[in-house]
Design an enzyme around this catalytic site. Structure first.
Site, PDB file in Angstrom:
ATOM      1  N   GLU A   1       7.035   2.514  -3.478  1.00  0.00           N
ATOM      2  CA  GLU A   1       6.154   3.129  -2.597  1.00  0.00           C
ATOM      3  C   GLU A   1       6.789   4.131  -1.476  1.00  0.00           C
ATOM      4  O   GLU A   1       7.140   3.537  -0.112  1.00  0.00           O
ATOM      5  CB  GLU A   1       5.341   2.096  -1.716  1.00  0.00           C
ATOM      6  CG  GLU A   1       4.101   2.481  -0.818  1.00  0.00           C
ATOM      7  CD  GLU A   1       3.499   1.498  -0.048  1.00  0.00           C
ATOM      8  OE1 GLU A   1       3.996   0.466   0.048  1.00  0.00           O
ATOM      9  OE2 GLU A   1       2.375   1.818   0.625  1.00  0.00           O
TER      10      GLU A   1
ATOM     11  N   HIS B   1       5.273  -4.690  -4.723  1.00  0.00           N
ATOM     12  CA  HIS B   1       5.241  -3.420  -4.099  1.00  0.00           C
ATOM     13  C   HIS B   1       6.354  -2.653  -4.641  1.00  0.00           C
ATOM     14  O   HIS B   1       7.538  -3.146  -4.451  1.00  0.00           O
ATOM     15  CB  HIS B   1       5.255  -3.732  -2.715  1.00  0.00           C
ATOM     16  CG  HIS B   1       4.133  -4.149  -1.834  1.00  0.00           C
ATOM     17  ND1 HIS B   1       3.363  -5.193  -2.058  1.00  0.00           N
ATOM     18  CD2 HIS B   1       3.118  -3.264  -1.171  1.00  0.00           C
ATOM     19  CE1 HIS B   1       2.259  -4.968  -1.331  1.00  0.00           C
ATOM     20  NE2 HIS B   1       2.278  -4.097  -0.864  1.00  0.00           N
TER      21      HIS B   1
ATOM     22  N   HIS C   1      -5.847  -5.755  -4.711  1.00  0.00           N
ATOM     23  CA  HIS C   1      -4.714  -5.331  -3.711  1.00  0.00           C
ATOM     24  C   HIS C   1      -5.027  -4.960  -2.221  1.00  0.00           C
ATOM     25  O   HIS C   1      -5.432  -4.126  -1.871  1.00  0.00           O
ATOM     26  CB  HIS C   1      -3.631  -4.342  -4.237  1.00  0.00           C
ATOM     27  CG  HIS C   1      -2.491  -4.099  -3.515  1.00  0.00           C
ATOM     28  ND1 HIS C   1      -1.115  -4.135  -3.978  1.00  0.00           N
ATOM     29  CD2 HIS C   1      -2.105  -3.617  -2.118  1.00  0.00           C
ATOM     30  CE1 HIS C   1      -0.288  -3.950  -3.114  1.00  0.00           C
ATOM     31  NE2 HIS C   1      -0.831  -3.617  -1.939  1.00  0.00           N
TER      32      HIS C   1
ATOM     33  N   GLN D   1       7.793  -8.977   2.907  1.00  0.00           N
ATOM     34  CA  GLN D   1       7.619  -7.718   3.480  1.00  0.00           C
ATOM     35  C   GLN D   1       8.903  -7.075   3.824  1.00  0.00           C
ATOM     36  O   GLN D   1       9.045  -5.882   3.809  1.00  0.00           O
ATOM     37  CB  GLN D   1       6.725  -7.514   4.575  1.00  0.00           C
ATOM     38  CG  GLN D   1       6.437  -6.686   5.609  1.00  0.00           C
ATOM     39  CD  GLN D   1       5.044  -5.902   5.342  1.00  0.00           C
ATOM     40  OE1 GLN D   1       3.892  -6.445   5.593  1.00  0.00           O
ATOM     41  NE2 GLN D   1       5.107  -4.671   5.127  1.00  0.00           N
TER      42      GLN D   1
ATOM     43  N   ASP E   1      -5.928  -1.789  -0.291  1.00  0.00           N
ATOM     44  CA  ASP E   1      -4.678  -2.114   0.458  1.00  0.00           C
ATOM     45  C   ASP E   1      -4.901  -2.553   2.084  1.00  0.00           C
ATOM     46  O   ASP E   1      -4.300  -3.675   2.287  1.00  0.00           O
ATOM     47  CB  ASP E   1      -3.822  -0.796   0.640  1.00  0.00           C
ATOM     48  CG  ASP E   1      -2.335  -1.140   0.905  1.00  0.00           C
ATOM     49  OD1 ASP E   1      -1.939  -2.143   0.408  1.00  0.00           O
ATOM     50  OD2 ASP E   1      -1.522  -0.158   1.138  1.00  0.00           O
TER      51      ASP E   1
ATOM     52  N   HIS F   1      -4.070  -6.649   1.895  1.00  0.00           N
ATOM     53  CA  HIS F   1      -3.139  -7.230   2.867  1.00  0.00           C
ATOM     54  C   HIS F   1      -3.871  -8.113   3.824  1.00  0.00           C
ATOM     55  O   HIS F   1      -4.332  -7.436   5.169  1.00  0.00           O
ATOM     56  CB  HIS F   1      -2.004  -6.684   3.565  1.00  0.00           C
ATOM     57  CG  HIS F   1      -1.294  -5.963   2.486  1.00  0.00           C
ATOM     58  ND1 HIS F   1       0.097  -6.214   2.460  1.00  0.00           N
ATOM     59  CD2 HIS F   1      -1.390  -4.719   1.789  1.00  0.00           C
ATOM     60  CE1 HIS F   1       0.671  -5.388   1.504  1.00  0.00           C
ATOM     61  NE2 HIS F   1      -0.229  -4.650   1.109  1.00  0.00           N
TER      62      HIS F   1
END
Ligand code: FE2
Length: 423
Positions: free
Chosen positions: A212, A209, A56, A151, A308, A58
């Site tokens: 969170e 996601h 995971h 996102q 992340d 980005h």
């Protein structure tokens, strides 16, 4: 044999072992290989594990820290503001250049598989297209999976659902979602249902996601577990971050853990980012923002640790090393018991390999592709303690990374001594 690594402390093997490699495969793994290799390396007891899997990250945002400005508060919200400014300047070249650099860092750390979430709330898919090009460039060396990550929401962003579907048509590998970010609880539920249905329709993996936040009322993992069970999509669905689980009451959390196990969800925790982003609305005491790793691990749920971020508006540090994230989680997740520290290696190798869909060709055993990592440390605990540099990374029987150990010399009363941080 093409290559023999002698005297290796192979993870989960007992005693020092020789590793014989031929035609890109593990040919022989035994205490002492009698034949000679074309090339031989004496590892002198160094730790060897299968390659690390970064499950995971980005990649579209990597190496953007400070652009156009640094995050002064260190919060998620300021990170989002900065990213929305930086995002306007994304170009294919800009994304490719940064991603290629970061993939090299990850490879140098022993990572040969990367799952990257890519923001697809952009009708031109600039970042996705660029990362798909990078994926091709690293084919055969580092395997990259892309997640169509909305996102800004599937229902809170104009045509978010269509963008996720189009991103999958464009070549994304995994369906993403972000239910806790949608405007309403109802839209969050729709977000989960959409992702599971689309994943099933396309026969693709799913990775959301989800939850969170520190809001104990954010309860979308239960929806994801229920939809996974109803659709019989066992083992193909991943829940990432799930930090709200930290704040649930125990009665609810333990009920939920049962659903997670039944749905065979893969769970991902992100200690680097969530240790600094969560608990920001608390005064004192401040909550830790991680999911219930110990409990899930003890129930046999597949739990993974991931980075992340690598130097982005949310997390300014990082070198693309899951071992570093595991080191942080020793402290942050209180995983300092002996067996707990050992289990962290599962969480950066075999567990994410399962989430990634590697199958039984992953791992150090005869007949498998000869992929491994050598650490400059004799044991798992030493590797974790020193976040040991990787001495070698072998991929399909070829050495693709080689590094020299740092030499440190100290002078006491004029006498030279070397220091290694190893007992
Ligand atoms: Fe993330």
């Amino acid at each position: 044999m093409d290559l023999i690594l002698r005297n290796a402390n192979v993870w989960k093997y007992k005693g020092l072992t020789d590793i014989g490699i031929e035609n890109g495969k593990f040919k022989k793994i035994k205490k002492e290989i009698s034949e000679k290799g074309e090339e031989e390396i004496d590892l002198k007891g160094k730790l060897v594990t299968p390659p690390l899997v970064e499950i995971h990250v980005h990649m579209d945002a990597v190496l953007t820290v400070g652009e156009p400005r640094f995050n002064m508060t260190g919060t998620l919200l300021e990170g989002i503001e900065i990213w929305s400014e930086r995002k306007k300047k994304l170009t294919r070249e800009d994304v490719k250049e940064r991603v290629i650099e970061a993939v090299k860092w990850q490879l140098a750390n022993g990572v040969t598989r990367i799952r990257t979430h890519v923001d697809v709330c952009d009708p031109s898919f600039t970042a996705l297209k660029a990362i798909l090009e990078v994926k091709k460039e690293f084919d055969g060396l580092v395997e990259i999976q892309t997640v169509a990550f909305p996102q800004e929401g599937i229902y809170s962003y104009p045509d978010g659902d269509e963008l996720v579907r189009k991103a999958m048509e464009e070549g994304a590998d995994v369906v993403g979602g972000i239910p806790h970010y949608e405007w309403t609880r109802e839209d969050g539920v729709r977000d989960v249902i959409f992702a599971v249905e689309l994943g099933k329709e396309l026969n693709k993996l799913i990775d959301l996601h989800i939850d969170e936040t520190d809001d104990e009322h954010s309860r979308f993992v239960e929806v994801l577990a229920a939809e996974t069970i109803k659709n019989k999509y066992f083992g193909k669905v991943t829940a990432s971050h799930t930090t709200a689980m930290h704040s649930y009451n125990n009665a609810y959390a333990f009920k939920l853990l049962g659903w997670i196990k039944r749905a065979r969800l893969n769970m991902v925790t992100n200690p680097l980012d969530n240790s600094i982003l969560q608990g920001r609305f608390d005064t004192y005491p401040k909550r830790r923002g991680h999911t219930r790793v110990k409990e899930m691990d003890s129930m046999g749920i597949n739990v993974c640790i991931a980075d992340d971020s690598i130097m982005d508006p949310w997390y300014p540090l990082g070198v693309g090393d899951p071992l570093q994230a595991a080191f942080v989680f020793v402290h942050y997740g209180q995983m300092s018991g002996y067996n707990e520290m050992m289990s962290l290696f599962d969480m950066i190798t075999e567990n994410p390999a399962k989430t990634f869909g590697c199958g039984d060709k992953y791992g150090i055993k005869e007949g498998n592709p000869a992929d491994l990592v050598v650490y400059n440390a004799p044991t798992e605990i030493d590797a974790l303690r020193t976040v040991a540099p990787r001495l070698y990374v072998v991929k399909d029987g070829k050495i693709v990374v080689e590094s020299k150990p740092t030499e440190r010399t100290i002078y006491i009363d004029g006498k030279k001594e070397s220091v290694e941080f190893i007992k």
